[in-house]
Design a protein around this motif. Structure first.
Motif, PDB file in Angstrom:
ATOM      1  N   SER B 102       0.838  -1.204   0.000  1.00  0.00           N
ATOM      2  CA  SER B 102       0.000   0.000   0.000  1.00  0.00           C
ATOM      3  C   SER B 102       0.875   1.256   0.000  1.00  0.00           C
ATOM      4  O   SER B 102       2.011   1.238   0.469  1.00  0.00           O
ATOM      5  N   GLU B 103       0.302   2.349  -0.552  1.00  0.00           N
ATOM      6  CA  GLU B 103       1.057   3.611  -0.598  1.00  0.00           C
ATOM      7  C   GLU B 103       1.367   4.109   0.798  1.00  0.00           C
ATOM      8  O   GLU B 103       2.471   4.571   1.079  1.00  0.00           O
ATOM      9  N   LEU B 104       0.388   4.004   1.692  1.00  0.00           N
ATOM     10  CA  LEU B 104       0.589   4.488   3.051  1.00  0.00           C
ATOM     11  C   LEU B 104       1.715   3.724   3.730  1.00  0.00           C
ATOM     12  O   LEU B 104       2.593   4.325   4.362  1.00  0.00           O
ATOM     13  N   GLY B 105       1.711   2.396   3.565  1.00  0.00           N
ATOM     14  CA  GLY B 105       2.744   1.588   4.209  1.00  0.00           C
ATOM     15  C   GLY B 105       4.125   1.952   3.716  1.00  0.00           C
ATOM     16  O   GLY B 105       5.055   2.127   4.508  1.00  0.00           O
ATOM     17  N   ILE B 106       4.264   2.110   2.382  1.00  0.00           N
ATOM     18  CA  ILE B 106       5.583   2.412   1.834  1.00  0.00           C
ATOM     19  C   ILE B 106       6.051   3.778   2.296  1.00  0.00           C
ATOM     20  O   ILE B 106       7.207   3.964   2.683  1.00  0.00           O
ATOM     21  N   SER B 107       5.133   4.774   2.304  1.00  0.00           N
ATOM     22  CA  SER B 107       5.599   6.101   2.715  1.00  0.00           C
ATOM     23  C   SER B 107       5.937   6.117   4.201  1.00  0.00           C
ATOM     24  O   SER B 107       6.889   6.784   4.611  1.00  0.00           O
ATOM     25  N   LEU B 108       5.185   5.367   5.005  1.00  0.00           N
ATOM     26  CA  LEU B 108       5.531   5.299   6.433  1.00  0.00           C
ATOM     27  C   LEU B 108       6.896   4.666   6.617  1.00  0.00           C
ATOM     28  O   LEU B 108       7.716   5.151   7.402  1.00  0.00           O
ATOM     29  N   LEU B 109       7.160   3.583   5.883  1.00  0.00           N
ATOM     30  CA  LEU B 109       8.457   2.916   6.028  1.00  0.00           C
ATOM     31  C   LEU B 109       9.592   3.853   5.589  1.00  0.00           C
ATOM     32  O   LEU B 109      10.626   3.943   6.254  1.00  0.00           O
TER      33      LEU B 109
END
Lengths: 91, 163, 134
Positions: B102-109
């Motif tokens: 997910s986009e959110l997961g990648i940006s959080l990481l």
């Protein structure tokens, strides 16, 4: 109170030196990204200076300026980076 | 419910930000904050295609604590490296394969990696499978990849993605 | 007691700010310079803001929590600007002490930005040959 005043004086010295170093990198920085990074650091240092001034003069007004600089500085950095990333393509 | 309150988490967050911004906890300020928190997600619905859902709040809390502690340690390490000078560092680019989708997961990481020990996320491959990470001082790239995956990526995936 | 806490926080914050800027000057190439400002400076300003929060909360006898906003904002935006800066540097192929990774397609960055906001009135496809004909 004397201790706090001494700490504030030392802190002003440190932050001013930090701003001087950043300006040095802004002037010599060999590439465009270096200069943008120096600008980015410069605005964070300006926030630090404003927070210190707020404590020194016991005024909450400086804080409003700090939050504005935080937002505008971020937007400026993003805009400059995007200009580098897409500025050389023919649209 | 879904129509009138598209993002259940965004509303209290915006209300809290409003209360902090006005710096007063008066009932009128809280009420205005809640009103704004309700209206802004409604009018900006097109920018937020899918709502954020938190699956394991406890894992999220532990992740936040781990990240907070790591930020402090990272700062001491980076400060020490800077003071010691450029001769003692060994920078490298490292490709971290991603399991997050997910986009959110990648940006959080990516944000977490940038804030923690000596690493800055530098580039994401167009197919979103590889995150290029720039490390200030690295002697064992594989160990760093394993740390990032096990310490940050697995909790983020558990909290924000169904798996 | 409060004075000691405040002084320690202020000195620590100012020192970290200075070290971050020092990293900006001392490090050998752009990618290593990126580390100082994103980490040290951010936590330095964060520490100064916590000091300011403590000071104004005890000075006026009412909570002054809006400094939390700036701290959070800085902690969210610092990695984003660092990522964009390094992306721009990789795009420009800035000199680096180690070999930068091969990028799969040079135009991938551009397509990402153009697809993010589709134009409301899509203009007809430009004719590339028309510009070059004398």
């Amino acid at each position: 109170m004397l201790m706090l005043n001494t700490a504030l004086a030392v802190a002003f010295g440190c932050v001013t030196a930090a701003i001087g170093l950043t300006v040095w990198r802004l002037l010599i920085g060999p590439d465009q990204p270096d200069r943008i990074l120096a600008l980015d650091t410069l605005y964070i240092n300006a926030i630090a200076l404003l927070v210190l001034l707020g404590i020194q003069f016991n005024s909450a007004l400086y804080f409003e300026a700090a939050i504005l600089i935080a937002m505008m500085g971020f937007v400026g950095t993003v805009a400059l980076c995007k200009y580098i990333l897409r500025g050389d393509i023919i649209e | 419910m879904k129509h009138w309150l598209p993002h259940p988490l965004l509303t209290p967050t915006l209300a809290l930000i409003w209360v902090l911004l006005t710096n007063s906890f008066a009932p009128g300020s809280v009420l205005l904050g809640l009103l704004l928190g309700w209206l802004i997600p409604l009018f900006t619905r097109r920018f937020w295609p899918d709502p954020v859902r938190v699956r394991q709040p406890l894992t999220l809390l532990r992740l936040l604590l781990v990240i907070g502690a790591d930020i402090l340690v990272a700062n001491l390490i980076v400060a020490w490296r800077i003071l010691r000078g450029a001769r003692h560092i060994q920078p490298a680019f490292i490709a971290v394969p991603l399991d997050l989708r997910s986009e959110l997961g990648i940006s959080l990481l990516a944000n977490t990696v940038s804030l923690t020990p000596g690493t800055v996320s530098a580039w994401l491959s167009p197919d979103r499978r590889v995150l290029i990470v720039q490390a200030l001082h690295v002697t064992d790239p594989d160990a760093l990849i394993a740390t990032i995956k096990q310490r940050y990526e697995t909790p983020i995936r558990r909290v924000f993605e169904s798996c | 007691m409060l004075d000691i806490t405040l002084s320690v926080l202020i000195i620590l914050g100012a020192l970290f700010t200075l070290i971050g800027s020092l990293g900006l000057v001392r490090m050998p190439d752009f990618y290593t310079r990126l580390h100082g400002p994103t980490k040290a400076t951010t936590i330095g300003v964060g520490s100064l803001l916590i000091a300011s929060m403590l000071y104004f909360s005890t000075q006026t006898n009412s909570w002054s929590l809006h400094e939390v906003l700036v701290t959070l904002f800085l902690f969210i935006t610092a990695p984003v600007s660092a990522h964009l800066l390094s992306k721009a540097a990789l795009h420009l192929r800035v000199r680096s002490v180690v070999e930068p990774p091969p990028l799969m397609t040079a135009t991938a960055d551009d397509s990402e930005f153009t697809t993010a906001a589709p134009p409301l009135n899509p203009s007809p496809a430009p004719q590339p040959t028309a510009h070059h004909s004398p």
